[in-house]
Design a protein around this motif. Structure first.
Motif, PDB file in Angstrom:
ATOM      1  N   VAL A  74      46.612  25.537  51.833  1.00 47.69           N
ATOM      2  CA  VAL A  74      47.131  25.576  53.199  1.00 47.69           C
ATOM      3  C   VAL A  74      45.956  25.896  54.122  1.00 47.69           C
ATOM      4  CG1 VAL A  74      48.859  26.522  54.759  1.00 47.69           C
ATOM      5  CG2 VAL A  74      49.316  26.450  52.290  1.00 47.69           C
ATOM      6  N   HIS A  75      45.601  24.928  54.959  1.00 51.60           N
ATOM      7  CA  HIS A  75      44.399  25.109  55.784  1.00 51.60           C
ATOM      8  C   HIS A  75      44.646  26.023  56.979  1.00 51.60           C
ATOM      9  CE1 HIS A  75      45.564  22.470  59.146  1.00 51.60           C
ATOM     10  NE2 HIS A  75      45.845  21.482  58.305  1.00 51.60           N
ATOM     11  N   ALA A 124      45.665  19.690  39.163  1.00 52.04           N
ATOM     12  CA  ALA A 124      45.983  18.903  40.354  1.00 52.04           C
ATOM     13  C   ALA A 124      46.164  19.817  41.553  1.00 52.04           C
ATOM     14  CB  ALA A 124      47.258  18.097  40.122  1.00 52.04           C
ATOM     15  N   SER A 125      45.956  19.262  42.740  1.00 50.95           N
ATOM     16  CA  SER A 125      46.136  20.048  43.957  1.00 50.95           C
ATOM     17  C   SER A 125      46.676  19.171  45.070  1.00 50.95           C
ATOM     18  CB  SER A 125      44.815  20.700  44.391  1.00 50.95           C
ATOM     19  OG  SER A 125      43.858  19.723  44.744  1.00 50.95           O
ATOM     20  N   ALA A 126      47.210  19.839  46.087  1.00 49.35           N
ATOM     21  CA  ALA A 126      47.709  19.163  47.275  1.00 49.35           C
ATOM     22  C   ALA A 126      47.335  19.989  48.485  1.00 49.35           C
ATOM     23  CB  ALA A 126      49.224  18.988  47.196  1.00 49.35           C
ATOM     24  N   ALA A 127      47.191  19.321  49.637  1.00 49.90           N
ATOM     25  CA  ALA A 127      46.848  20.011  50.885  1.00 49.90           C
ATOM     26  C   ALA A 127      47.741  19.452  51.984  1.00 49.90           C
ATOM     27  CB  ALA A 127      45.377  19.819  51.225  1.00 49.90           C
ATOM     28  N   PRO A 128      48.944  20.004  52.157  1.00 49.28           N
ATOM     29  CA  PRO A 128      49.903  19.469  53.129  1.00 49.28           C
ATOM     30  C   PRO A 128      49.353  19.460  54.553  1.00 49.28           C
ATOM     31  CG  PRO A 128      50.929  21.128  51.723  1.00 49.28           C
ATOM     32  CD  PRO A 128      49.466  21.191  51.459  1.00 49.28           C
ATOM     33  N   ALA A 129      49.735  18.445  55.296  1.00 43.88           N
ATOM     34  CA  ALA A 129      49.383  18.362  56.712  1.00 43.88           C
ATOM     35  C   ALA A 129      50.232  19.353  57.505  1.00 43.88           C
ATOM     36  CB  ALA A 129      49.616  16.944  57.225  1.00 43.88           C
ATOM     37  N   LEU A 130      49.635  19.964  58.517  1.00 42.80           N
ATOM     38  CA  LEU A 130      50.352  20.920  59.357  1.00 42.80           C
ATOM     39  C   LEU A 130      50.675  20.274  60.702  1.00 42.80           C
ATOM     40  CD1 LEU A 130      48.444  24.272  58.691  1.00 42.80           C
ATOM     41  CD2 LEU A 130      50.348  23.242  57.431  1.00 42.80           C
ATOM     42  N   PRO A 131      51.947  20.059  61.006  1.00 44.98           N
ATOM     43  CA  PRO A 131      52.335  19.373  62.243  1.00 44.98           C
ATOM     44  C   PRO A 131      51.820  20.026  63.519  1.00 44.98           C
ATOM     45  CG  PRO A 131      54.175  19.422  60.724  1.00 44.98           C
ATOM     46  CD  PRO A 131      53.119  20.290  60.124  1.00 44.98           C
ATOM     47  N   SER A 132      51.668  21.352  63.537  1.00 42.51           N
ATOM     48  CA  SER A 132      51.219  22.012  64.768  1.00 42.51           C
ATOM     49  C   SER A 132      49.792  21.640  65.133  1.00 42.51           C
ATOM     50  CB  SER A 132      51.346  23.535  64.644  1.00 42.51           C
ATOM     51  OG  SER A 132      50.347  24.070  63.800  1.00 42.51           O
ATOM     52  N   CYS A 133      49.065  21.051  64.170  1.00 46.63           N
ATOM     53  CA  CYS A 133      47.701  20.585  64.423  1.00 46.63           C
ATOM     54  C   CYS A 133      47.669  19.096  64.740  1.00 46.63           C
ATOM     55  CB  CYS A 133      46.816  20.877  63.213  1.00 46.63           C
ATOM     56  SG  CYS A 133      46.558  22.639  62.884  1.00 46.63           S
ATOM     57  N   GLY A 134      48.843  18.541  65.054  1.00 43.16           N
ATOM     58  CA  GLY A 134      48.916  17.128  65.395  1.00 43.16           C
ATOM     59  C   GLY A 134      48.839  16.209  64.201  1.00 43.16           C
ATOM     60  N   ALA A 172      56.681  21.805  56.229  1.00 45.22           N
ATOM     61  CA  ALA A 172      55.790  20.857  55.563  1.00 45.22           C
ATOM     62  C   ALA A 172      55.230  21.430  54.269  1.00 45.22           C
ATOM     63  CB  ALA A 172      54.653  20.477  56.507  1.00 45.22           C
ATOM     64  N   VAL A 173      54.808  22.692  54.306  1.00 45.22           N
ATOM     65  CA  VAL A 173      54.268  23.321  53.103  1.00 45.22           C
ATOM     66  C   VAL A 173      55.372  23.561  52.085  1.00 45.22           C
ATOM     67  CG1 VAL A 173      53.120  25.381  52.194  1.00 45.22           C
ATOM     68  CG2 VAL A 173      52.339  24.340  54.341  1.00 45.22           C
ATOM     69  N   ARG A 174      56.512  23.970  52.549  1.00 46.41           N
ATOM     70  CA  ARG A 174      57.630  24.227  51.641  1.00 46.41           C
ATOM     71  C   ARG A 174      58.059  22.943  50.915  1.00 46.41           C
ATOM     72  NH1 ARG A 174      60.528  28.719  51.008  1.00 46.41           N
ATOM     73  NH2 ARG A 174      62.613  28.567  50.124  1.00 46.41           N
ATOM     74  N   GLN A 175      58.056  21.839  51.633  1.00 45.17           N
ATOM     75  CA  GLN A 175      58.398  20.562  51.010  1.00 45.17           C
ATOM     76  C   GLN A 175      57.424  20.234  49.880  1.00 45.17           C
ATOM     77  OE1 GLN A 175      58.195  17.172  53.639  1.00 45.17           O
ATOM     78  NE2 GLN A 175      59.434  15.908  52.304  1.00 45.17           N
ATOM     79  N   SER A 176      56.142  20.492  50.101  1.00 48.01           N
ATOM     80  CA  SER A 176      55.151  20.252  49.058  1.00 48.01           C
ATOM     81  C   SER A 176      55.383  21.163  47.858  1.00 48.01           C
ATOM     82  CB  SER A 176      53.742  20.472  49.618  1.00 48.01           C
ATOM     83  OG  SER A 176      52.756  20.264  48.639  1.00 48.01           O
ATOM     84  N   LEU A 177      55.711  22.419  48.114  1.00 46.31           N
ATOM     85  CA  LEU A 177      55.941  23.365  47.023  1.00 46.31           C
ATOM     86  C   LEU A 177      57.177  23.009  46.216  1.00 46.31           C
ATOM     87  CD1 LEU A 177      55.143  26.715  48.869  1.00 46.31           C
ATOM     88  CD2 LEU A 177      53.723  25.534  47.183  1.00 46.31           C
ATOM     89  N   LEU A 178      58.200  22.502  46.890  1.00 50.61           N
ATOM     90  CA  LEU A 178      59.438  22.141  46.200  1.00 50.61           C
ATOM     91  C   LEU A 178      59.339  20.800  45.489  1.00 50.61           C
ATOM     92  CD1 LEU A 178      62.009  23.256  48.926  1.00 50.61           C
ATOM     93  CD2 LEU A 178      61.633  24.323  46.689  1.00 50.61           C
ATOM     94  N   GLY A 179      58.218  20.107  45.689  1.00 48.54           N
ATOM     95  CA  GLY A 179      58.062  18.785  45.083  1.00 48.54           C
ATOM     96  C   GLY A 179      57.743  18.821  43.604  1.00 48.54           C
ATOM     97  N   TYR A 227      44.765  31.188  59.349  1.00 45.71           N
ATOM     98  CA  TYR A 227      46.138  30.995  59.843  1.00 45.71           C
ATOM     99  C   TYR A 227      47.086  30.546  58.725  1.00 45.71           C
ATOM    100  CZ  TYR A 227      49.966  28.197  61.848  1.00 45.71           C
ATOM    101  OH  TYR A 227      51.196  27.631  62.120  1.00 45.71           O
ATOM    102  N   GLY A 228      46.566  29.869  57.723  1.00 42.41           N
ATOM    103  CA  GLY A 228      47.415  29.397  56.629  1.00 42.41           C
ATOM    104  C   GLY A 228      48.190  30.511  55.952  1.00 42.41           C
ATOM    105  N   GLY A 229      47.686  31.743  56.028  1.00 36.64           N
ATOM    106  CA  GLY A 229      48.415  32.867  55.439  1.00 36.64           C
ATOM    107  C   GLY A 229      49.711  33.154  56.164  1.00 36.64           C
ATOM    108  N   ILE A 230      49.745  32.891  57.468  1.00 33.73           N
ATOM    109  CA  ILE A 230      50.986  33.036  58.230  1.00 33.73           C
ATOM    110  C   ILE A 230      52.005  32.021  57.750  1.00 33.73           C
ATOM    111  CG2 ILE A 230      51.987  32.898  60.551  1.00 33.73           C
ATOM    112  CD1 ILE A 230      50.167  35.301  60.296  1.00 33.73           C
ATOM    113  N   VAL A 231      51.549  30.789  57.578  1.00 34.93           N
ATOM    114  CA  VAL A 231      52.437  29.717  57.118  1.00 34.93           C
ATOM    115  C   VAL A 231      52.946  29.990  55.702  1.00 34.93           C
ATOM    116  CG1 VAL A 231      52.627  27.231  56.662  1.00 34.93           C
ATOM    117  CG2 VAL A 231      51.191  28.056  58.550  1.00 34.93           C
ATOM    118  N   ALA A 232      52.029  30.340  54.807  1.00 33.80           N
ATOM    119  CA  ALA A 232      52.391  30.534  53.406  1.00 33.80           C
ATOM    120  C   ALA A 232      53.337  31.704  53.208  1.00 33.80           C
ATOM    121  CB  ALA A 232      51.134  30.737  52.562  1.00 33.80           C
ATOM    122  N   ALA A 233      53.243  32.715  54.057  1.00 30.48           N
ATOM    123  CA  ALA A 233      54.118  33.884  53.918  1.00 30.48           C
ATOM    124  C   ALA A 233      55.581  33.479  53.927  1.00 30.48           C
ATOM    125  CB  ALA A 233      53.842  34.878  55.046  1.00 30.48           C
TER     126      ALA A 233
END
Length: 231
Positions: free
Chosen positions: A6-7, A31-41, A60-67, A79-85
């Motif tokens: 999470v960037h 394997a890894s994934a790096a979801p796009a964050l909509p607030s960054c456009g 967006a991050v939750r969707q990736s985690l549930l995948g 800032y990604g720590g705020i999202v991941a929390a």
């Protein structure tokens, strides 16, 4: 296992910011994934007043985690720590959180709770447009001083204006209270002062300190890879 990255704030193209560490993990079969964050456009909607905010980033991050139900390590930067929390809360596959120069907010806290009430000097804030971003001329000296020259040159192409709304929006969950966590302190960070990182790290289960700037996954990718593989 797999890793979900999470960037941080004011950047786009998460796969680029994490690519040096992600490639080393791939070579070890992770394997890894790096979801796009909509607030960054990054979702086709412009950042700014009325645009996507924290809730959309969380979704967006939750969707990736549930995948996937594969055991997952979530690595969140700044800032990604705020999202991941909030995004990682209650997801059984998440087995560890790694916070890199980041935050572990309590429920109800927002990004603004971790500052001193004034915009950092390296940020350009546009209240009328409802966005903020990193001043390009300060990018390298503040965040990438220990990175290779080619990384420093490429990074400016991956900056983004972000919705100012995210700075004041509170999180609705605190995954670090439910999942084991490791805080990675970046001792040469010129963006988030190390003394503040050490304060934030008190909430984590374990603390690792590296003599790096703000982006150790770009400057010391093998060290970050080894840390993740050890979890």
């Amino acid at each position: 296992m797999r890793v979900v990255f999470v960037h941080g704030a004011c950047v786009r193209d998460g796969s680029w910011w994490w690519h040096r560490t992600a490639e080393l993990l791939r070579q070890r079969g992770v394997a890894s994934a790096a979801p796009a964050l909509p607030s960054c456009g990054e979702a086709g909607l412009p950042a700014g007043a009325g645009g996507p905010g924290l809730a959309e980033d969380v979704a967006a991050v939750r969707q990736s985690l549930l995948g996937s139900d594969e055991p997952t390590v979530v690595v969140a930067h700044s800032y990604g720590g705020i999202v991941a929390a909030e995004a990682a809360a209650g997801i059984r596959s998440v087995r560890h959180l790694v916070l890199v120069s980041s935050y572990l907010p309590e429920v109800g806290q927002s990004l603004s709770d971790f500052g001193d009430g004034r915009p950092a000097t390296f940020l350009d804030v546009d209240p009328d447009a409802g966005t903020f971003g990193v001043r390009p001329e300060l990018l390298v000296d503040t965040f990438l001083q220990d990175c290779a020259p080619e990384v420093q040159l490429q990074a400016a192409d991956h900056l983004a204006r972000q919705s100012l709304r995210v700075t004041g929006q509170p999180v609705g969950a605190a995954a670090w209270q439910q999942v084991s966590s490791t805080y990675l302190v970046c001792a040469q960070d010129r963006g988030t002062p190390p003394r503040l990182q050490r304060e934030f790290a008190r909430r984590a289960g374990a603390v690792v300190e590296l003599d790096t700037g703000h982006h150790p996954f770009l400057s010391r990718p093998a060290v970050v890879r080894d840390l993740l593989l050890s979890l």
